[in-house]
Design an enzyme around this catalytic site. Structure first.
Site, mmCIF file in Angstrom:
data_model
loop_
_atom_site.group_PDB
_atom_site.id
_atom_site.type_symbol
_atom_site.label_atom_id
_atom_site.label_comp_id
_atom_site.label_asym_id
_atom_site.label_seq_id
_atom_site.Cartn_x
_atom_site.Cartn_y
_atom_site.Cartn_z
ATOM 1 N N TYR A 1 -13.162 -15.389 -44.976
ATOM 2 C CA TYR A 1 -14.334 -15.787 -44.195
ATOM 3 C C TYR A 1 -15.568 -15.035 -44.704
ATOM 4 O O TYR A 1 -15.631 -13.799 -44.656
ATOM 5 C CB TYR A 1 -14.126 -15.525 -42.699
ATOM 6 C CG TYR A 1 -13.062 -16.414 -42.066
ATOM 7 C CD1 TYR A 1 -12.622 -17.581 -42.689
ATOM 8 C CD2 TYR A 1 -12.498 -16.096 -40.831
ATOM 9 C CE1 TYR A 1 -11.645 -18.385 -42.112
ATOM 10 C CE2 TYR A 1 -11.526 -16.901 -40.250
ATOM 11 C CZ TYR A 1 -11.107 -18.047 -40.903
ATOM 12 O OH TYR A 1 -10.140 -18.848 -40.332
ATOM 13 N N SER B 1 -10.472 -24.841 -34.623
ATOM 14 C CA SER B 1 -11.502 -25.884 -34.485
ATOM 15 C C SER B 1 -11.290 -26.723 -33.226
ATOM 16 O O SER B 1 -11.178 -27.959 -33.296
ATOM 17 C CB SER B 1 -11.563 -26.779 -35.730
ATOM 18 O OG SER B 1 -12.125 -26.084 -36.809
ATOM 19 N N PRO B 2 -11.255 -26.083 -32.061
ATOM 20 C CA PRO B 2 -10.966 -26.829 -30.821
ATOM 21 C C PRO B 2 -12.048 -27.816 -30.394
ATOM 22 O O PRO B 2 -11.799 -28.627 -29.506
ATOM 23 C CB PRO B 2 -10.819 -25.708 -29.774
ATOM 24 C CG PRO B 2 -11.524 -24.526 -30.349
ATOM 25 C CD PRO B 2 -11.369 -24.631 -31.828
ATOM 26 N N GLY C 1 -12.133 -34.548 -37.272
ATOM 27 C CA GLY C 1 -11.968 -34.585 -38.732
ATOM 28 C C GLY C 1 -11.763 -33.181 -39.273
ATOM 29 O O GLY C 1 -11.403 -32.258 -38.550
ATOM 30 N N VAL D 1 -18.962 -31.522 -34.147
ATOM 31 C CA VAL D 1 -18.503 -31.312 -32.767
ATOM 32 C C VAL D 1 -18.467 -32.665 -32.052
ATOM 33 O O VAL D 1 -19.405 -33.447 -32.153
ATOM 34 C CB VAL D 1 -19.470 -30.330 -32.058
ATOM 35 C CG1 VAL D 1 -19.122 -30.181 -30.588
ATOM 36 C CG2 VAL D 1 -19.435 -28.978 -32.769
ATOM 37 N N PHE D 2 -17.383 -32.952 -31.322
ATOM 38 C CA PHE D 2 -17.290 -34.256 -30.650
ATOM 39 C C PHE D 2 -18.045 -34.277 -29.323
ATOM 40 O O PHE D 2 -18.415 -35.342 -28.827
ATOM 41 C CB PHE D 2 -15.823 -34.689 -30.461
ATOM 42 C CG PHE D 2 -14.963 -33.711 -29.703
ATOM 43 C CD1 PHE D 2 -15.009 -33.655 -28.316
ATOM 44 C CD2 PHE D 2 -14.113 -32.846 -30.372
ATOM 45 C CE1 PHE D 2 -14.224 -32.746 -27.608
ATOM 46 C CE2 PHE D 2 -13.316 -31.939 -29.676
ATOM 47 C CZ PHE D 2 -13.380 -31.885 -28.287
HETATM 48 N N1 LIG Z 1 -6.268 -21.284 -39.863
HETATM 49 C C1 LIG Z 1 -7.164 -22.075 -40.393
HETATM 50 O O1 LIG Z 1 -6.917 -22.764 -41.407
HETATM 51 C C2 LIG Z 1 -8.525 -22.141 -39.769
HETATM 52 C C3 LIG Z 1 -9.467 -23.091 -40.203
HETATM 53 C C4 LIG Z 1 -10.714 -23.098 -39.584
HETATM 54 C C5 LIG Z 1 -11.007 -22.202 -38.567
HETATM 55 N N2 LIG Z 1 -10.083 -21.274 -38.187
HETATM 56 C C6 LIG Z 1 -10.362 -20.310 -37.086
HETATM 57 O O2 LIG Z 1 -10.715 -21.051 -35.952
HETATM 58 C C7 LIG Z 1 -11.974 -20.601 -35.430
HETATM 59 C C8 LIG Z 1 -12.681 -21.758 -34.802
HETATM 60 O O3 LIG Z 1 -13.023 -22.744 -35.781
HETATM 61 P P1 LIG Z 1 -14.385 -23.549 -35.644
HETATM 62 O O4 LIG Z 1 -15.527 -22.639 -35.701
HETATM 63 O O5 LIG Z 1 -14.325 -24.683 -36.616
HETATM 64 O O6 LIG Z 1 -14.185 -24.098 -34.150
HETATM 65 P P2 LIG Z 1 -15.023 -24.860 -33.049
HETATM 66 O O7 LIG Z 1 -15.025 -23.982 -31.862
HETATM 67 O O8 LIG Z 1 -14.410 -26.204 -32.929
HETATM 68 O O9 LIG Z 1 -16.486 -25.053 -33.613
HETATM 69 C C9 LIG Z 1 -17.473 -24.102 -33.413
HETATM 70 C C10 LIG Z 1 -18.778 -24.632 -33.914
HETATM 71 O O10 LIG Z 1 -19.161 -25.728 -33.096
HETATM 72 C C11 LIG Z 1 -20.464 -25.469 -32.569
HETATM 73 N N3 LIG Z 1 -20.617 -26.061 -31.227
HETATM 74 C C12 LIG Z 1 -21.562 -26.955 -30.897
HETATM 75 N N4 LIG Z 1 -21.442 -27.341 -29.627
HETATM 76 C C13 LIG Z 1 -20.391 -26.674 -29.135
HETATM 77 C C14 LIG Z 1 -19.789 -26.663 -27.846
HETATM 78 N N5 LIG Z 1 -20.261 -27.396 -26.854
HETATM 79 N N6 LIG Z 1 -18.743 -25.855 -27.663
HETATM 80 C C15 LIG Z 1 -18.254 -25.110 -28.677
HETATM 81 N N7 LIG Z 1 -18.804 -25.074 -29.926
HETATM 82 C C16 LIG Z 1 -19.865 -25.865 -30.152
HETATM 83 C C17 LIG Z 1 -20.580 -23.969 -32.558
HETATM 84 O O11 LIG Z 1 -21.965 -23.635 -32.579
HETATM 85 P P3 LIG Z 1 -22.520 -22.394 -31.715
HETATM 86 O O12 LIG Z 1 -22.084 -21.164 -32.424
HETATM 87 O O13 LIG Z 1 -23.994 -22.592 -31.756
HETATM 88 O O14 LIG Z 1 -21.957 -22.530 -30.341
HETATM 89 C C18 LIG Z 1 -19.888 -23.609 -33.853
HETATM 90 O O15 LIG Z 1 -20.749 -23.793 -34.963
HETATM 91 C C19 LIG Z 1 -12.666 -19.965 -36.658
HETATM 92 O O16 LIG Z 1 -13.633 -18.999 -36.278
HETATM 93 C C20 LIG Z 1 -11.504 -19.336 -37.359
HETATM 94 O O17 LIG Z 1 -11.215 -18.082 -36.777
HETATM 95 C C21 LIG Z 1 -8.851 -21.250 -38.757
#
Ligand SMILES: NC(=O)c1ccc[n+]([C@@H]2O[C@H](COP(=O)([O-])OP(=O)(O)OC[C@H]3O[C@@H](n4cnc5c(N)ncnc54)[C@H](OP(=O)(O)O)[C@@H]3O)[C@@H](O)[C@H]2O)c1
Length: 306
Positions: free
Chosen positions: A52, A216-217, A221, A226-227
């Site tokens: 990261y 990525s909750p 895709g 974000v959905f």
């Molecule tokens: N194991 C793997 O292969 C893998 C792959 C990817 C990720 N991960 C882990 O999973 C974690 C989460 O992944 P992710 O960042 O893709 O997840 P996410 O929680 O689905 O997405 C977060 C992103 O969405 C934005 N966002 C916009 N509106 C939102 C809302 N209403 N609620 C929540 N978020 C919103 C956030 O912006 P704001 O910051 O402005 O809220 C942020 O940029 C990563 O930090 C990492 O630790 C693991």
């Protein structure tokens, strides 16, 4: 914050993990505010990976948390290794050991609570992984081990050689990316979503007490966006908004509550760097959607039932 048992580790951990993949997008002071607020809210389980921000995310976090021995005792640190950007995947003993040393140095700590192997390596030699895990475990550098993005056979292949029981599997899962759920509902049907892409990983993890950590909750895709509040998902957002109003919470809370309602006792990994959104995610641990509401959200996302 509600807690769950992390696999068979014996650890009682927060039901929501804080992902730090995007922390390098924050200014130093904001990163500090974010991490300190998370800890105040009881969100003390932090997910990292050596890749990261090419290691900068771990460094920024260590600075933001102001790592000392007493702070270290209050938090859980999980990181991952096994991806070598620009090269490929590498589960060799040498790479795992070197990677963990780098992680510990950047996080300013002597140990990780959990180390995950990030993505399957086609050239994995389980005996080599076992040697690396033994060294890390006996030296006290890593207390528990898990995997990410792995299917049941890959986990069993590794586990056959390991002394340590794998406790977690981090997998992509959200309302808009629920293939591990849809294939289980459409067994033996002709629909595309009936295709078993993951070897029934959801049931396998439940059977073996391996905690699923949905990553990525809030995305659809592969990092598609974000959905929530997205015009591509009108029915889904209408249903989520309706329930948000009913429960008096935000749409973020309802989307997180949908994951937490699954009886597998998952530990979703958030990605937000926004304190209010993180609080909204934590709020979801206080809400239990009914079965009818859970299925209504599932259907509103465009999924079908037999
Ligand atoms: N194991 C793997 O292969 C893998 C792959 C990817 C990720 N991960 C882990 O999973 C974690 C989460 O992944 P992710 O960042 O893709 O997840 P996410 O929680 O689905 O997405 C977060 C992103 O969405 C934005 N966002 C916009 N509106 C939102 C809302 N209403 N609620 C929540 N978020 C919103 C956030 O912006 P704001 O910051 O402005 O809220 C942020 O940029 C990563 O930090 C990492 O630790 C693991």
């Amino acid at each position: 914050m509600k807690t769950i048992q992390l696999g068979k580790s014996g650890l009682q951990v927060p039901a929501i993990a804080v992902g730090c993949m995007r922390i390098n997008g924050l200014e130093t002071a904001d990163a500090e505010r974010f991490v300190q607020s998370a800890i105040e809210e009881g969100a003390v389980f932090f997910d990292h990976a050596d890749i990261y921000g090419k290691g900068t995310c771990e460094e920024i976090f260590a600075k933001a948390v102001n790592m000392t021995a007493s702070i270290r005792e209050k938090i859980f640190l999980q990181s991952k290794c096994g991806i070598r950007p620009g090269i490929a995947f590498d589960f060799s003993k040498e790479h795992i050991l070197t990677s963990v040393d780098g992680i510990l140095k950047r996080l300013k700590t002597d140990y990780l609570d959990v180390l995950l192997l990030h993505r399957p390596d086609a050239l994995v030699e389980p005996e080599e992984v076992a040697e690396a895990f033994d060294i890390l475990h006996s030296s006290g550098k890593v207390r528990h081990f898990g995997v990410s993005n792995q299917n049941p056979m890959q986990i069993q292949l590794l586990q056959k050689s390991l002394k340590q029981t794998l406790v977690a599997n981090q997998l992509q899962l959200s309302i808009a990316h629920a293939t591990m759920i849809s294939q289980g509902l459409l067994v033996n049907m002709l629909d595309d979503n009936a295709v078993n892409r993951d070897g029934s990983i959801l049931d396998f993890c439940r059977l073996n007490d391996i905690t699923i950590q949905p990553w990525s909750p809030f995305q659809y895709g592969f990092f598609g966006g974000v959905f929530l509040d997205n015009e591509k998902f009108p029915k889904l957002n209408a249903k989520i908004d309706e329930l948000a109003e009913k429960y008096g919470v935000s749409n973020t809370t309802i989307a997180m509550a949908w994951l937490l309602r699954h009886p597998a006792n998952m530990q979703p990994v958030t990605g937000t760097m926004n304190i209010q959104r993180l609080k909204d995610c934590i709020k979801a641990t206080e809400i239990r959607l009914s079965k009818e509401e859970w299925y209504a959200i599932y259907l509103a996302a465009g999924n079908i039932l037999p």
